[in-house]
Design an enzyme around this catalytic site. Sequence first.
Site, PDB file in Angstrom:
ATOM      1  N   GLN A   1       0.973  -1.519   0.134  1.00  0.00           N
ATOM      2  CA  GLN A   1      -0.107  -0.273   0.006  1.00  0.00           C
ATOM      3  C   GLN A   1       0.745   1.463  -0.465  1.00  0.00           C
ATOM      4  O   GLN A   1       0.099   2.218  -0.332  1.00  0.00           O
ATOM      5  CB  GLN A   1      -0.632  -0.135   1.363  1.00  0.00           C
ATOM      6  CG  GLN A   1      -2.213  -1.415   0.780  1.00  0.00           C
ATOM      7  CD  GLN A   1      -2.442  -0.733   2.492  1.00  0.00           C
ATOM      8  OE1 GLN A   1      -2.402  -2.019   3.721  1.00  0.00           O
ATOM      9  NE2 GLN A   1      -4.628  -0.284   2.416  1.00  0.00           N
TER      10      GLN A   1
ATOM     11  N   HIS B   1       1.884  -9.478   4.843  1.00  0.00           N
ATOM     12  CA  HIS B   1       0.803  -8.318   4.704  1.00  0.00           C
ATOM     13  C   HIS B   1      -0.350  -8.814   3.179  1.00  0.00           C
ATOM     14  O   HIS B   1      -0.324  -7.657   2.910  1.00  0.00           O
ATOM     15  CB  HIS B   1       0.988  -7.204   4.715  1.00  0.00           C
ATOM     16  CG  HIS B   1      -0.100  -5.596   4.828  1.00  0.00           C
ATOM     17  ND1 HIS B   1      -0.947  -5.631   6.259  1.00  0.00           N
ATOM     18  CD2 HIS B   1      -1.517  -5.913   4.226  1.00  0.00           C
ATOM     19  CE1 HIS B   1      -1.626  -4.467   6.249  1.00  0.00           C
ATOM     20  NE2 HIS B   1      -2.362  -4.766   5.636  1.00  0.00           N
TER      21      HIS B   1
ATOM     22  N   TYR C   1     -12.075  -1.888  13.301  1.00  0.00           N
ATOM     23  CA  TYR C   1     -13.060  -0.437  12.918  1.00  0.00           C
ATOM     24  C   TYR C   1     -13.904  -0.823  13.225  1.00  0.00           C
ATOM     25  O   TYR C   1     -14.547   0.668  13.068  1.00  0.00           O
ATOM     26  CB  TYR C   1     -12.627  -0.509  11.339  1.00  0.00           C
ATOM     27  CG  TYR C   1     -11.212  -0.741  10.755  1.00  0.00           C
ATOM     28  CD1 TYR C   1      -9.959  -1.771  10.918  1.00  0.00           C
ATOM     29  CD2 TYR C   1     -10.217   0.561  10.621  1.00  0.00           C
ATOM     30  CE1 TYR C   1      -8.907  -1.885  10.350  1.00  0.00           C
ATOM     31  CE2 TYR C   1      -9.264   0.617   9.748  1.00  0.00           C
ATOM     32  CZ  TYR C   1      -8.159  -0.165   9.640  1.00  0.00           C
ATOM     33  OH  TYR C   1      -7.274   0.454   9.989  1.00  0.00           O
TER      34      TYR C   1
ATOM     35  N   GLU D   1      -4.506  -1.862  14.188  1.00  0.00           N
ATOM     36  CA  GLU D   1      -5.056  -0.609  13.586  1.00  0.00           C
ATOM     37  C   GLU D   1      -6.619  -0.406  14.010  1.00  0.00           C
ATOM     38  O   GLU D   1      -7.438  -1.001  14.406  1.00  0.00           O
ATOM     39  CB  GLU D   1      -5.292  -1.344  11.996  1.00  0.00           C
ATOM     40  CG  GLU D   1      -4.304  -1.414  11.078  1.00  0.00           C
ATOM     41  CD  GLU D   1      -4.837  -2.456   9.819  1.00  0.00           C
ATOM     42  OE1 GLU D   1      -5.305  -2.004   9.176  1.00  0.00           O
ATOM     43  OE2 GLU D   1      -3.608  -3.337   9.388  1.00  0.00           O
TER      44      GLU D   1
ATOM     45  N   TRP E   1      -4.524   3.587  11.566  1.00  0.00           N
ATOM     46  CA  TRP E   1      -4.906   2.965  10.263  1.00  0.00           C
ATOM     47  C   TRP E   1      -5.602   5.037   9.921  1.00  0.00           C
ATOM     48  O   TRP E   1      -6.150   4.400  10.278  1.00  0.00           O
ATOM     49  CB  TRP E   1      -5.023   2.341  10.204  1.00  0.00           C
ATOM     50  CG  TRP E   1      -4.836   1.627   8.402  1.00  0.00           C
ATOM     51  CD1 TRP E   1      -5.811   2.188   7.378  1.00  0.00           C
ATOM     52  CD2 TRP E   1      -4.214   0.549   7.923  1.00  0.00           C
ATOM     53  NE1 TRP E   1      -5.030   1.715   6.021  1.00  0.00           N
ATOM     54  CE2 TRP E   1      -4.029   1.066   6.484  1.00  0.00           C
ATOM     55  CE3 TRP E   1      -2.630   0.205   8.039  1.00  0.00           C
ATOM     56  CZ2 TRP E   1      -2.954   0.916   5.253  1.00  0.00           C
ATOM     57  CZ3 TRP E   1      -1.606   0.012   6.855  1.00  0.00           C
ATOM     58  CH2 TRP E   1      -2.377   0.070   6.064  1.00  0.00           C
TER      59      TRP E   1
ATOM     60  N   GLU F   1      -6.000   1.852  -0.684  1.00  0.00           N
ATOM     61  CA  GLU F   1      -6.827   1.109  -0.063  1.00  0.00           C
ATOM     62  C   GLU F   1      -7.064  -0.023  -0.871  1.00  0.00           C
ATOM     63  O   GLU F   1      -8.531  -0.456  -1.167  1.00  0.00           O
ATOM     64  CB  GLU F   1      -7.557   2.199   0.379  1.00  0.00           C
ATOM     65  CG  GLU F   1      -8.393   1.374   1.252  1.00  0.00           C
ATOM     66  CD  GLU F   1      -8.401   0.824   2.227  1.00  0.00           C
ATOM     67  OE1 GLU F   1      -7.600   1.041   2.408  1.00  0.00           O
ATOM     68  OE2 GLU F   1      -9.072  -0.082   2.555  1.00  0.00           O
ATOM     69  N   TRP F   2      -6.593  -0.855  -1.573  1.00  0.00           N
ATOM     70  CA  TRP F   2      -7.422  -2.337  -2.382  1.00  0.00           C
ATOM     71  C   TRP F   2      -8.420  -2.104  -3.196  1.00  0.00           C
ATOM     72  O   TRP F   2      -7.850  -1.293  -4.178  1.00  0.00           O
ATOM     73  CB  TRP F   2      -7.260  -3.396  -1.215  1.00  0.00           C
ATOM     74  CG  TRP F   2      -6.386  -3.158   0.028  1.00  0.00           C
ATOM     75  CD1 TRP F   2      -6.560  -2.783   1.410  1.00  0.00           C
ATOM     76  CD2 TRP F   2      -4.655  -4.021   0.027  1.00  0.00           C
ATOM     77  NE1 TRP F   2      -5.476  -3.106   2.120  1.00  0.00           N
ATOM     78  CE2 TRP F   2      -4.468  -3.691   1.385  1.00  0.00           C
ATOM     79  CE3 TRP F   2      -4.338  -4.685  -0.974  1.00  0.00           C
ATOM     80  CZ2 TRP F   2      -2.690  -4.318   1.185  1.00  0.00           C
ATOM     81  CZ3 TRP F   2      -3.336  -4.863  -0.552  1.00  0.00           C
ATOM     82  CH2 TRP F   2      -2.482  -4.847   0.646  1.00  0.00           C
TER      83      TRP F   2
ATOM     84  N   PHE G   1      -6.914   7.585   4.017  1.00  0.00           N
ATOM     85  CA  PHE G   1      -7.455   6.874   5.642  1.00  0.00           C
ATOM     86  C   PHE G   1      -5.447   7.428   6.816  1.00  0.00           C
ATOM     87  O   PHE G   1      -5.575   7.493   7.533  1.00  0.00           O
ATOM     88  CB  PHE G   1      -6.859   5.355   5.818  1.00  0.00           C
ATOM     89  CG  PHE G   1      -7.675   4.473   5.896  1.00  0.00           C
ATOM     90  CD1 PHE G   1      -8.577   4.286   6.874  1.00  0.00           C
ATOM     91  CD2 PHE G   1      -8.709   3.954   4.892  1.00  0.00           C
ATOM     92  CE1 PHE G   1      -9.589   3.198   7.194  1.00  0.00           C
ATOM     93  CE2 PHE G   1      -9.178   2.940   4.615  1.00  0.00           C
ATOM     94  CZ  PHE G   1      -9.954   2.716   6.095  1.00  0.00           C
TER      95      PHE G   1
HETATM   96  C1  PNW Z   1      -7.500  -3.124   7.216  1.00  0.00           C
HETATM   97  N1  PNW Z   1     -13.501  -5.061   7.500  1.00  0.00           N
HETATM   98  O1  PNW Z   1      -8.420  -4.412   6.300  1.00  0.00           O
HETATM   99  C2  PNW Z   1      -5.977  -3.436   6.287  1.00  0.00           C
HETATM  100  O2  PNW Z   1      -5.016  -3.661   7.713  1.00  0.00           O
HETATM  101  C3  PNW Z   1      -5.632  -2.363   5.454  1.00  0.00           C
HETATM  102  O3  PNW Z   1      -4.614  -3.152   4.834  1.00  0.00           O
HETATM  103  C4  PNW Z   1      -6.565  -1.602   5.145  1.00  0.00           C
HETATM  104  O4  PNW Z   1      -6.319  -0.978   4.455  1.00  0.00           O
HETATM  105  C5  PNW Z   1      -6.732  -0.767   6.315  1.00  0.00           C
HETATM  106  O5  PNW Z   1      -8.087  -1.931   6.836  1.00  0.00           O
HETATM  107  C6  PNW Z   1      -8.110  -0.027   6.401  1.00  0.00           C
HETATM  108  O6  PNW Z   1      -9.327  -0.980   5.537  1.00  0.00           O
HETATM  109  C7  PNW Z   1      -9.795  -3.874   6.644  1.00  0.00           C
HETATM  110  O7  PNW Z   1     -14.448  -5.363   6.687  1.00  0.00           O
HETATM  111  C8  PNW Z   1     -10.255  -5.183   5.510  1.00  0.00           C
HETATM  112  O8  PNW Z   1     -13.980  -4.287   8.785  1.00  0.00           O
HETATM  113  C9  PNW Z   1     -11.638  -5.523   6.065  1.00  0.00           C
HETATM  114  C10 PNW Z   1     -11.970  -5.036   6.702  1.00  0.00           C
HETATM  115  C11 PNW Z   1     -11.715  -3.932   8.181  1.00  0.00           C
HETATM  116  C12 PNW Z   1     -10.105  -3.568   7.356  1.00  0.00           C
END
Ligand code: PNW
Length: 608
Positions: A128, A244, A433, A506, A555, A562-563, A571
């Site tokens: 990323q 990762h 999150y 995170e 994070w 962001e994938w 973020f």
């Molecule tokens: C994390 N959800 O992924 C990852 O570790 C990071 O690489 C990414 O950028 C960050 O969160 C923000 O998206 C997630 O569905 C994937 O709750 C899915 C979820 C949360 C975080």
Amino acid sequence: MEVLDVRVAAVLRSRLTQYARPPYVRWPVRMTAPVGRVSPRCPTATGNRGGTVPVFASKREETEPPCHTENNNMEFPLLLLLLHHLHFALCLFFSLFFNATSHMLLLKNNTSPFPCNFLFGTSSSSYQFEGAFLSDGKGLSNWDVFTHKPGSYTFNNSHSSSIFCTIMDGSNGDIAVDHYHRYQSLNFRGEHGSVWFGFKVKLEPNRSKKGKFGKVNKAGIDYYNRLIDALLQRGIEPFVTITHYDIPQELEDRYKGWLSPKIQEDFKYYADICFKNFGDRVKYWVTFNEPNVAIVRGYRSGLWPPARCSASFGNCSHGDSETEPFIAASNLILSHASVVTLYRTKYQKKQRGRIGIVMNAIWFEPLSNSREDKLAAERAQSFFMNWFLDPIILGNYPEEMHEILGPDLPSFSRNDKQKLKTSGLDFIGVNHYTSYYAKDCIFSACEPGKGSSRTEGFALNSPQINGFSIGQPTELDWLYVHPEGMEKIVTYIKNRYNNTPMFITENGLGTLEKPNPTIEDIINDVKRVEYLSSYLDSLATAIRKGANVRGYFVWSLLDNFEWTYGYTIRFGLHRVDYATLNRTRRFSALWYKQFIAQHTNKACLSSS
Ligand code: PNW
């Protein structure tokens, strides 16, 4: 040729109180295209728009505009700019004042709830952040290849032709935020006003083929060594994640990646290189980041590489969503165990570090008070987080998984069980999150679709069910603000896993940016501050009630790739202008700095 690249998150250490953030290591990848040649690119409707990729590009425009276009006009007349700054400074003053006041509530009797040596920091990841995807002999990872493949997202490029990509904005991590070339110029404490810093570094230690099939890439090792040293010199503790999400494409091509038990040996080989080269200075190791997300998206929905799924779960050409996620997870869990065993037997005594795993941790709230929904919430957790943590910590999969999946759940041999028992982990990394509601789908009817299948334990889970919303929606469809979830998930983990030390690895809020934003739009991220502040408050409550939490990382340090969302979601505590790659500190960065200062436990300092 192969590349190992390391993503490092930095942790800032003050004299007695440490502040942390996690780094990451990408393992060796074999190079399939020589630098400077045509690289794969997300194709247009009319054909492949492959372009020449420079050895490295310091600006995004230096490459063929791939599937990424963003043009933020940041030029302001001087007076306007001054007014903006003045206005912003006033807003900032009042915001800081009110936030500081609200945080006094956390400081009961002038004592921070965060214990001595608590690590505050930020997180990042190599794919990323780093970019430089072909520099210095780096090979291709599964994400390098995946982001250049055609997919189902359509958008128009600057030539008004349609492009079909796997990433929403047609972008990729070829350049990302170019952290590979830019970390050195950063003044970790001054320039950004940050008390902590996160950086990612790319390491090229392993330069032959994938894993044990190749030679170690010396340039990569040197690079990460420089990075780690730079962090430590600035009082930042490196907290390194070995994987990762991304793995060498070579391993996919050779034996289908996580679907093969062979990957255990390659992962061990790679981790050994990391421990050997960096373990004298790295004291926190994470084997995997969020395997529960990587496996589900890679093998159930097929949204991420290797894009495998069954027809009713997604749009893939291969795969079996009912069985493959469990096979892949099993190989991953055993890979974790092998690497922990390696660390314990060969390195830990001398290097005196700690090793753990990071899970994505959603709090699942029963949709109603019914026993059925309460059991559904338990099942949702078992099929998501406990799926990995139970075998690693308790020695076997959750009972509900055995009951529902029967023979589709791979069983551990006696040997495997012995290995799991003696390896375990030293800490649990928690990426938290959001929270979801969970609704029963065994005793009551559920619409077919996500959650209602046996692969998810017949528990429908979503932030919104039947018009009930778990919290305030955000600009991300999966992220709803529900701060209570932090206390609940931390307490749940504490109770289930005997209060094993935890790090919140995170937590953060992603936002969209307006087209042609003003400086204030860019900087004044009050929503992010509110989010972070409320989640930290909730974490403090869990700690006060006895949870053994040792650190918290936001994070992310910078906006980044962001994938699936590409560069559309931001973020960062610092904003990145993707046209120039310039970084701008946001209000949240200043706020966090102040928060850390307030919560540097004075009792710890005075006992020094
Ligand atoms: C994390 N959800 O992924 C990852 O570790 C990071 O690489 C990414 O950028 C960050 O969160 C923000 O998206 C997630 O569905 C994937 O709750 C899915 C979820 C949360 C975080």
